[in-house]
Structures are given as C-alpha cells and as structure tokens.
Scaffold this motif. Sequence first.
Motif, PDB file in Angstrom:
ATOM      1  N   ASP A 118      25.765  16.919 -18.887  1.00  0.00           N
ATOM      2  CA  ASP A 118      25.190  17.205 -20.206  1.00  0.00           C
ATOM      3  C   ASP A 118      24.325  16.031 -20.690  1.00  0.00           C
ATOM      4  O   ASP A 118      23.228  16.234 -21.222  1.00  0.00           O
ATOM      5  CB  ASP A 118      26.308  17.475 -21.218  1.00  0.00           C
ATOM      6  CG  ASP A 118      27.036  18.782 -20.941  1.00  0.00           C
ATOM      7  OD1 ASP A 118      26.476  19.630 -20.219  1.00  0.00           O
ATOM      8  OD2 ASP A 118      28.172  18.939 -21.424  1.00  0.00           O
ATOM      9  N   THR A 121      21.152  15.797 -18.701  1.00  0.00           N
ATOM     10  CA  THR A 121      20.259  16.893 -19.070  1.00  0.00           C
ATOM     11  C   THR A 121      19.488  16.543 -20.335  1.00  0.00           C
ATOM     12  O   THR A 121      18.279  16.835 -20.450  1.00  0.00           O
ATOM     13  CB  THR A 121      21.057  18.191 -19.254  1.00  0.00           C
ATOM     14  OG1 THR A 121      21.719  18.518 -18.016  1.00  0.00           O
ATOM     15  CG2 THR A 121      20.156  19.347 -19.650  1.00  0.00           C
ATOM     16  N   TYR A 134      16.601  12.715 -12.599  1.00  0.00           N
ATOM     17  CA  TYR A 134      16.970  13.856 -11.754  1.00  0.00           C
ATOM     18  C   TYR A 134      17.939  13.434 -10.655  1.00  0.00           C
ATOM     19  O   TYR A 134      18.875  14.166 -10.312  1.00  0.00           O
ATOM     20  CB  TYR A 134      15.724  14.491 -11.144  1.00  0.00           C
ATOM     21  CG  TYR A 134      14.854  15.224 -12.142  1.00  0.00           C
ATOM     22  CD1 TYR A 134      15.150  16.532 -12.510  1.00  0.00           C
ATOM     23  CD2 TYR A 134      13.759  14.601 -12.723  1.00  0.00           C
ATOM     24  CE1 TYR A 134      14.354  17.212 -13.434  1.00  0.00           C
ATOM     25  CE2 TYR A 134      12.962  15.263 -13.647  1.00  0.00           C
ATOM     26  CZ  TYR A 134      13.265  16.569 -13.997  1.00  0.00           C
ATOM     27  OH  TYR A 134      12.489  17.235 -14.919  1.00  0.00           O
ATOM     28  N   ARG A 137      21.439  12.992 -12.232  1.00  0.00           N
ATOM     29  CA  ARG A 137      22.111  14.282 -12.458  1.00  0.00           C
ATOM     30  C   ARG A 137      22.465  14.947 -11.139  1.00  0.00           C
ATOM     31  O   ARG A 137      23.530  15.563 -11.006  1.00  0.00           O
ATOM     32  CB  ARG A 137      21.237  15.205 -13.309  1.00  0.00           C
ATOM     33  CG  ARG A 137      21.976  16.478 -13.731  1.00  0.00           C
ATOM     34  CD  ARG A 137      21.152  17.320 -14.687  1.00  0.00           C
ATOM     35  NE  ARG A 137      19.971  17.896 -14.044  1.00  0.00           N
ATOM     36  CZ  ARG A 137      19.133  18.730 -14.657  1.00  0.00           C
ATOM     37  NH1 ARG A 137      19.333  19.044 -15.938  1.00  0.00           N
ATOM     38  NH2 ARG A 137      18.078  19.211 -14.030  1.00  0.00           N
ATOM     39  N   ASP A 153      17.404  19.343  -8.130  1.00  0.00           N
ATOM     40  CA  ASP A 153      17.091  18.039  -8.718  1.00  0.00           C
ATOM     41  C   ASP A 153      16.504  17.107  -7.671  1.00  0.00           C
ATOM     42  O   ASP A 153      15.605  16.302  -7.962  1.00  0.00           O
ATOM     43  CB  ASP A 153      18.355  17.421  -9.317  1.00  0.00           C
ATOM     44  CG  ASP A 153      18.641  17.939 -10.721  1.00  0.00           C
ATOM     45  OD1 ASP A 153      17.804  18.676 -11.257  1.00  0.00           O
ATOM     46  OD2 ASP A 153      19.698  17.604 -11.274  1.00  0.00           O
TER      47      ASP A 153
END
Length: 413
Positions: A118, A121, A134, A137, A153
């Motif tokens: 989260d 993001t 990216y 994540r 990603d």
Amino acid sequence: MPVASQLPPSLPSPSSVSAPARPAATPTFDDAYARARALANDGQPELALAAYDALLARSPGNVDVLLGRGIVYARLGRWQEAERDLRAAATASPTYADVWSALGNTYAWSDQPEQAVDAYTRLIALQPRDAAAYVARGRVLRALGRNAEARMDLDKAKALGGGAVFDALAAALQPRAGNPDATIAAGYTWAASLSSSWTDVGTGPRWNDQVAGIRHYTKAGSLGVETLRAHRFGLHDYAWALDGYANLWSGAYANLRYQRGAAARLFPANSGRAELYQSLGKGWEASVSDDVLGFAARVNIYGVSIAKYTGDWYVQLRHQNIVSAGSHGTGERLLARWYYAGDADTYAEATVNSGRSDDPLSLVGGQSRSGGGSATWVRYWTPQWGTRVGASFSRARGADNQRGVTFSLYRRW
C-alpha cells in the motif's frame, strides 16, 4: 609607593583579568537539522534521536524531522515508533514521496508486506516514473507470492531503466531453471506433494505409481523426504528417498539423492544421484550428473546438459550414457518449459526423447526405447495450493506402446 599596591585587595591584578565569557550561540534550526542527519548517517543513532527530539521541541510536528527520526527508529528495528513518526508525517504531508518510501521500507523490513504494498503504491502514484519504486513494490509482491504482479512491476522498472535494483528483482523472479523443486516462492519454507501416475502398457494390467513427499527450504538449499510405491507386472514395491539441493559458490548448486528399496522387487535396492549445476551467464546453465542404480547388475547413467533461459522460456538438451555390465546405451532428451504467466510457479512443459531411457530414476532405467515424449502443466491456483497434470507416450521396437497420465497436488506454507 608602587601603583599596584594601591589597588583594593579584593580585585585581581590587571595582568590576571580575563574577558567575560560569552554565551554559546544557539545553532539555527537548519544547522541543527543538518547535524542530526549527519549523526544518523554516521552510525550514531542514539545521538541522532536526541538531536531530532530537540528539533521537535523547537518545531512540533515538523514533517522533515518526523521523517528523519522515523528512519532512525526503523534502522534500529523499533517498528512501532518508526510507524508512529512516519504515519504522522504522511498525515501532515500526504504528497511527500520520501515519507511513503520510508514507510514502505519500514513495513517491508518489519514483515508487514501488505502494508508495504500500500505504501509503495502511494509512492508510485506520486512518482510514476521512479523505477526504484516499482522494484521496491515488486520485491514485496514477490514475497507475497503475487508473481504476476511482481513481473508487471519488473517490466515497468525495466522500461524506466531500473539499473542494479532492476537486476536484483529480475534475479529473484527468474525460476531456478534446472529443477523447479530446487527453490520455492519467497515467504514459504515448506512444501508437500502427493503424486499418482497410471500407465497403459497394452497387454496386462495398468501400471500405477505413487509418490508422497515433504520438503523444507532454507537459505542454504532444501531437503526432501519421499515415500514411493509401485505396482507393475503384478508386483508391489515400496521405497523411500532423501533428496537435497545445496547452494554452492556463485551461480552453482548441487542435487544429491539417495533412495532405498528394501525388498528390491521393482525398485533398485539402493540408488543415488549427484548432479552439479553451474550458471554460465547470460541465461545459460550447464550440468553434469551421475546416477547409480543398484539392480542385480549395477547401472551407471552419466549425464551432461546445456540449457538456456530466455524471457519466459527455458530450453534444455540432455545427453546420457547408460553403462552396465556387458551393455552400453545412450539417450537424448529435449525439454522446453514456458513460464507463460510470468512467474516461477505456473508453466507448461514438453519433452521429446530418443534412444535409451531419459529418466534416471525410472524402474526400468537403461531399458531401450525408440522414442517418446510428454506434456505437463503446472499451476498454482492460490499462493499455497497447486496442481500438476501430465501425459506421456513412448514406443519401442518389438514392444507395445505405453501411454501414461500423471496428477499431482502441491501445498506450501
């Protein structure tokens, strides 16, 4: 009378009089903040925390100071305090990208991957062209077993020029080419499987085989324990096996296996395998192996393979020499594996073979055959549960054709 003797006795002589002390100048807020950051970056976290505390006393709720102190708390593993400061900073300045980066790192380091996703993001929403965001994540998604999303990603980071961090995630997502059992998805340390196969040999009853296994994974490799059952030619037999993978030097790992069939009706009384895999760079991998089957007449199967991993494909060519008392045979197998879902869990595989047996652990190792092939589909339906279905066909001169099907159930935790 000398002049000095006329001075009052309570006063010092002129030569001993010093200038009055000046109070130390209070550093500016910016100077104090720079000092706190320097202490944090120089490996003095306790002094850095004291400096940040003093700054917050001067400027309560300052977002930069909360961010700095939160990072120090995270480095010390004081997760609740780190989250408190970083959450307060995010609330005060929800568009401050550095805060979301630090918050994502804190959640990732403290084993809270969902919250980390989260936070990263939010970071990506603020900095959509930051390749490192990216990659960060993607790493967490990989740990959650969400490999397809991690691959997306990865592709985005590649398009943005992710550099070294991109390479690290690419390596994490790349399947272990030699054998999928050698590694497991990040976040899991145990895997269990139950497999059964049925083979139509033309005349007589169908053959059937079952294998149940459990495997434990560590950073050094993995170790599996298997029990095997076979029903062929109207006979039953049982065996057990230890099968291990060990990480060696850079780009190398080994597979060692020992199998024991006490009754030795269908399985060899003792058998073993030693195989060494070595990465050659640029997606190439080679291996050498020796399988020993302890039938009444000992059988050695010497193998060498060369393989290439490119994109979502893995292709391997294996050559084997089968040597036993008074006989010698050869075999070739071509394997192609397609990771069509972009992760290491789901793939389709096909093999074709010719010559001698291409399966070193088969109950008829070394049996001549003219050719055959197989098709296999492996898919994980959830991060924990997966299945494998396969079909095979072989034919040999002067013998009935053989057709088989296999089904396996996987569970990992």
